[in-house]
Motif scaffolding. Structure first.
Motif, PDB file in Angstrom:
ATOM      1  N   LYS A 136       0.849  -1.185   0.000  1.00  0.00           N
ATOM      2  CA  LYS A 136       0.000   0.000   0.000  1.00  0.00           C
ATOM      3  C   LYS A 136       0.884   1.234   0.000  1.00  0.00           C
ATOM      4  O   LYS A 136       1.707   1.427   0.901  1.00  0.00           O
ATOM      5  CB  LYS A 136      -0.891  -0.016   1.248  1.00  0.00           C
ATOM      6  N   LYS A 137       0.733   2.070  -1.013  1.00  0.00           N
ATOM      7  CA  LYS A 137       1.582   3.252  -1.137  1.00  0.00           C
ATOM      8  C   LYS A 137       0.791   4.554  -1.192  1.00  0.00           C
ATOM      9  O   LYS A 137       1.379   5.624  -1.131  1.00  0.00           O
ATOM     10  CB  LYS A 137       2.448   3.148  -2.397  1.00  0.00           C
ATOM     11  N   SER A 138      -0.531   4.440  -1.340  1.00  0.00           N
ATOM     12  CA  SER A 138      -1.361   5.641  -1.419  1.00  0.00           C
ATOM     13  C   SER A 138      -2.800   5.268  -1.126  1.00  0.00           C
ATOM     14  O   SER A 138      -3.123   4.099  -0.906  1.00  0.00           O
ATOM     15  CB  SER A 138      -1.254   6.281  -2.809  1.00  0.00           C
ATOM     16  N   CYS A 139      -3.661   6.254  -1.166  1.00  0.00           N
ATOM     17  CA  CYS A 139      -5.091   5.989  -0.955  1.00  0.00           C
ATOM     18  C   CYS A 139      -5.720   5.372  -2.190  1.00  0.00           C
ATOM     19  O   CYS A 139      -6.866   4.957  -2.168  1.00  0.00           O
ATOM     20  CB  CYS A 139      -5.806   7.295  -0.599  1.00  0.00           C
ATOM     21  N   GLY A 140      -4.963   5.311  -3.271  1.00  0.00           N
ATOM     22  CA  GLY A 140      -5.461   4.849  -4.561  1.00  0.00           C
ATOM     23  C   GLY A 140      -5.142   5.833  -5.669  1.00  0.00           C
ATOM     24  O   GLY A 140      -5.232   5.512  -6.855  1.00  0.00           O
ATOM     25  N   CYS A 141      -4.720   7.029  -5.276  1.00  0.00           N
ATOM     26  CA  CYS A 141      -4.432   8.062  -6.280  1.00  0.00           C
ATOM     27  C   CYS A 141      -3.184   7.729  -7.092  1.00  0.00           C
ATOM     28  O   CYS A 141      -3.059   8.145  -8.246  1.00  0.00           O
ATOM     29  CB  CYS A 141      -4.273   9.417  -5.615  1.00  0.00           C
ATOM     30  N   LEU A 142      -2.258   6.968  -6.504  1.00  0.00           N
ATOM     31  CA  LEU A 142      -1.036   6.613  -7.235  1.00  0.00           C
ATOM     32  C   LEU A 142      -1.370   5.768  -8.451  1.00  0.00           C
ATOM     33  O   LEU A 142      -0.853   6.007  -9.552  1.00  0.00           O
ATOM     34  CB  LEU A 142      -0.071   5.869  -6.315  1.00  0.00           C
ATOM     35  N   LEU A 143      -2.258   4.787  -8.283  1.00  0.00           N
ATOM     36  CA  LEU A 143      -2.651   3.939  -9.409  1.00  0.00           C
ATOM     37  C   LEU A 143      -3.375   4.752 -10.470  1.00  0.00           C
ATOM     38  O   LEU A 143      -3.180   4.536 -11.667  1.00  0.00           O
ATOM     39  CB  LEU A 143      -3.538   2.795  -8.921  1.00  0.00           C
ATOM     40  N   ARG A 144      -4.192   5.683 -10.015  1.00  0.00           N
ATOM     41  CA  ARG A 144      -4.908   6.531 -10.984  1.00  0.00           C
ATOM     42  C   ARG A 144      -3.937   7.397 -11.774  1.00  0.00           C
ATOM     43  O   ARG A 144      -4.084   7.567 -12.991  1.00  0.00           O
ATOM     44  CB  ARG A 144      -5.936   7.404 -10.256  1.00  0.00           C
ATOM     45  N   ASP A 145      -2.921   7.932 -11.091  1.00  0.00           N
ATOM     46  CA  ASP A 145      -1.932   8.765 -11.786  1.00  0.00           C
ATOM     47  C   ASP A 145      -1.112   7.939 -12.772  1.00  0.00           C
ATOM     48  O   ASP A 145      -0.818   8.386 -13.885  1.00  0.00           O
ATOM     49  CB  ASP A 145      -1.001   9.430 -10.776  1.00  0.00           C
ATOM     50  N   LEU A 146      -0.732   6.710 -12.348  1.00  0.00           N
ATOM     51  CA  LEU A 146       0.024   5.846 -13.248  1.00  0.00           C
ATOM     52  C   LEU A 146      -0.806   5.466 -14.464  1.00  0.00           C
ATOM     53  O   LEU A 146      -0.298   5.393 -15.584  1.00  0.00           O
ATOM     54  CB  LEU A 146       0.480   4.581 -12.502  1.00  0.00           C
ATOM     55  N   ALA A 147      -2.090   5.211 -14.228  1.00  0.00           N
ATOM     56  CA  ALA A 147      -2.978   4.873 -15.345  1.00  0.00           C
ATOM     57  C   ALA A 147      -3.102   6.042 -16.306  1.00  0.00           C
ATOM     58  O   ALA A 147      -3.137   5.874 -17.529  1.00  0.00           O
ATOM     59  CB  ALA A 147      -4.353   4.482 -14.811  1.00  0.00           C
ATOM     60  N   ARG A 148      -3.133   7.269 -15.737  1.00  0.00           N
ATOM     61  CA  ARG A 148      -3.227   8.458 -16.582  1.00  0.00           C
ATOM     62  C   ARG A 148      -1.961   8.632 -17.413  1.00  0.00           C
ATOM     63  O   ARG A 148      -2.019   8.947 -18.604  1.00  0.00           O
ATOM     64  CB  ARG A 148      -3.459   9.689 -15.708  1.00  0.00           C
ATOM     65  N   GLU A 149      -0.794   8.398 -16.786  1.00  0.00           N
ATOM     66  CA  GLU A 149       0.471   8.499 -17.516  1.00  0.00           C
ATOM     67  C   GLU A 149       0.546   7.445 -18.609  1.00  0.00           C
ATOM     68  O   GLU A 149       1.024   7.700 -19.706  1.00  0.00           O
ATOM     69  CB  GLU A 149       1.642   8.334 -16.552  1.00  0.00           C
ATOM     70  N   HIS A 150       0.053   6.232 -18.286  1.00  0.00           N
ATOM     71  CA  HIS A 150       0.058   5.160 -19.281  1.00  0.00           C
ATOM     72  C   HIS A 150      -0.847   5.517 -20.447  1.00  0.00           C
ATOM     73  O   HIS A 150      -0.550   5.222 -21.600  1.00  0.00           O
ATOM     74  CB  HIS A 150      -0.409   3.862 -18.637  1.00  0.00           C
ATOM     75  N   ALA A 151      -1.953   6.172 -20.115  1.00  0.00           N
ATOM     76  CA  ALA A 151      -2.872   6.582 -21.169  1.00  0.00           C
ATOM     77  C   ALA A 151      -2.210   7.582 -22.093  1.00  0.00           C
ATOM     78  O   ALA A 151      -2.409   7.570 -23.306  1.00  0.00           O
ATOM     79  CB  ALA A 151      -4.132   7.185 -20.556  1.00  0.00           C
ATOM     80  N   ILE A 152      -1.376   8.459 -21.528  1.00  0.00           N
ATOM     81  CA  ILE A 152      -0.637   9.418 -22.355  1.00  0.00           C
ATOM     82  C   ILE A 152       0.307   8.676 -23.279  1.00  0.00           C
ATOM     83  O   ILE A 152       0.394   8.948 -24.479  1.00  0.00           O
ATOM     84  CB  ILE A 152       0.143  10.410 -21.468  1.00  0.00           C
ATOM     85  N   ASP A 153       1.028   7.691 -22.710  1.00  0.00           N
ATOM     86  CA  ASP A 153       1.967   6.920 -23.514  1.00  0.00           C
ATOM     87  C   ASP A 153       1.247   6.141 -24.602  1.00  0.00           C
ATOM     88  O   ASP A 153       1.799   5.850 -25.647  1.00  0.00           O
ATOM     89  CB  ASP A 153       2.752   5.943 -22.630  1.00  0.00           C
ATOM     90  N   ARG A 154      -0.002   5.767 -24.342  1.00  0.00           N
ATOM     91  CA  ARG A 154      -0.768   5.012 -25.324  1.00  0.00           C
ATOM     92  C   ARG A 154      -1.503   5.938 -26.292  1.00  0.00           C
ATOM     93  O   ARG A 154      -2.336   5.503 -27.073  1.00  0.00           O
ATOM     94  CB  ARG A 154      -1.781   4.107 -24.615  1.00  0.00           C
ATOM     95  N   ASN A 155      -1.221   7.236 -26.164  1.00  0.00           N
ATOM     96  CA  ASN A 155      -1.709   8.201 -27.143  1.00  0.00           C
ATOM     97  C   ASN A 155      -3.199   8.465 -27.101  1.00  0.00           C
ATOM     98  O   ASN A 155      -3.810   8.773 -28.120  1.00  0.00           O
ATOM     99  CB  ASN A 155      -1.332   7.756 -28.565  1.00  0.00           C
ATOM    100  N   THR A 156      -3.818   8.339 -25.950  1.00  0.00           N
ATOM    101  CA  THR A 156      -5.232   8.662 -25.877  1.00  0.00           C
ATOM    102  C   THR A 156      -5.443  10.152 -25.663  1.00  0.00           C
ATOM    103  O   THR A 156      -6.569  10.614 -25.631  1.00  0.00           O
ATOM    104  CB  THR A 156      -5.889   7.891 -24.721  1.00  0.00           C
TER     105      THR A 156
END
Length: 250
Positions: free
Chosen positions: A87-107
């Motif tokens: 556990k490293k965050s309240c859940g916001c870390l996963l959301r931020d990583l998903a957002r960064e991944h979405a950028i890398d995936r060109n969405t």
């Protein structure tokens, strides 16, 4: 008739007293240890979480703590999960990583669906996806993608700055080298065909060239040169004009 009483003997009373004392001492000792640990935990930081208070221990003496996330949210977690980095965050870390991944995936940058995006996806599939039909010719023989090009934006920026056009194809200068800025260029389809790894090379005027190029330079049919090469013919005879009477014999 005598009736039996349940009055414990002095020996049993002594044993019970000792056991009770031990249990009480154990509890008190554990409480001291847990109080000390509670004080040490408060203020510690784990990822984005900072421990604010220890609320209780379960039967296995595992602490549950209240943490404050960097985003401001409070979260109730097991201390062992924090220490194990589960556990490293309240859940916001996963959301931020998903957002960064979405950028890398060109969405976000509107790259999806473009020819450049398909080229980038294709080269990564060839090198990373073992289920790809051509993986054995790329990733299977050690061809890699440089870390910079694991994201689309750097690849796109390099392509646009290095002569990309819709009619050009991506080519590696060293067929055994990686997909990287220093080993790639944009060339025409004809040029890329000459650079294929499975091209058969023949000698033409002192240089080794693919059969297709030799046919273009000499004016002799590609199939004629290929057939002669398979029969072991070399040198000038490889480009000998075909006799009209014996054109089936080359």
């Amino acid at each position: 008739m005598e009736t039996k009483t349940n009055t414990p003997t002095p020996q049993k009373r002594t044993i019970r007293f000792i056991e009770s004392t031990i249990r009480r001492g154990f509890r008190e000792g554990m409480q001291i240890i847990l109080d000390q640990e509670r004080e040490e935990l408060v203020g510690q930081r784990f990822g984005r979480l900072t421990v604010e208070s220890v609320i209780y221990y379960d039967t296995r003496h595992r602490a549950r703590v209240i943490c404050r996330c960097d985003c401001g949210e409070a979260v109730n977690v097991q201390m062992c999960d924090l220490r194990a980095r589960v556990k490293k965050s309240c859940g916001c870390l996963l959301r931020d990583l998903a957002r960064e991944h979405a950028i890398d995936r060109n969405t976000i940058h509107n790259g999806t669906g473009t020819r450049l995006f398909r080229i980038w996806t294709g080269l990564r599939q060839r090198c990373h996806n073992q289920r790809s039909k051509v993986y054995k010719d790329y990733g299977g023989r050690g061809i890699t993608v440089c870390s910079e090009w694991e994201m689309f934006i750097p690849f796109r920026d390099w392509a646009l700055a290095n002569g990309y056009r819709e009619d050009l194809s991506l080519d590696r200068l060293d067929n055994d080298g990686p997909y990287s800025p220093g080993n790639c260029r944009w060339i025409t389809a004809a040029e890329q065909n000459l650079n294929k790894r499975n091209n058969t090379l023949v000698e033409y005027e002192g240089q080794l060239v693919p059969i297709a190029e030799a046919a273009r330079l000499s004016g002799i049919n590609h199939q004629t040169i290929s057939d002669r090469h398979r029969r072991g013919i070399t040198g000038p005879d490889l480009y000998r004009p075909v006799s009209s009477r014996h054109n089936t014999k080359n």
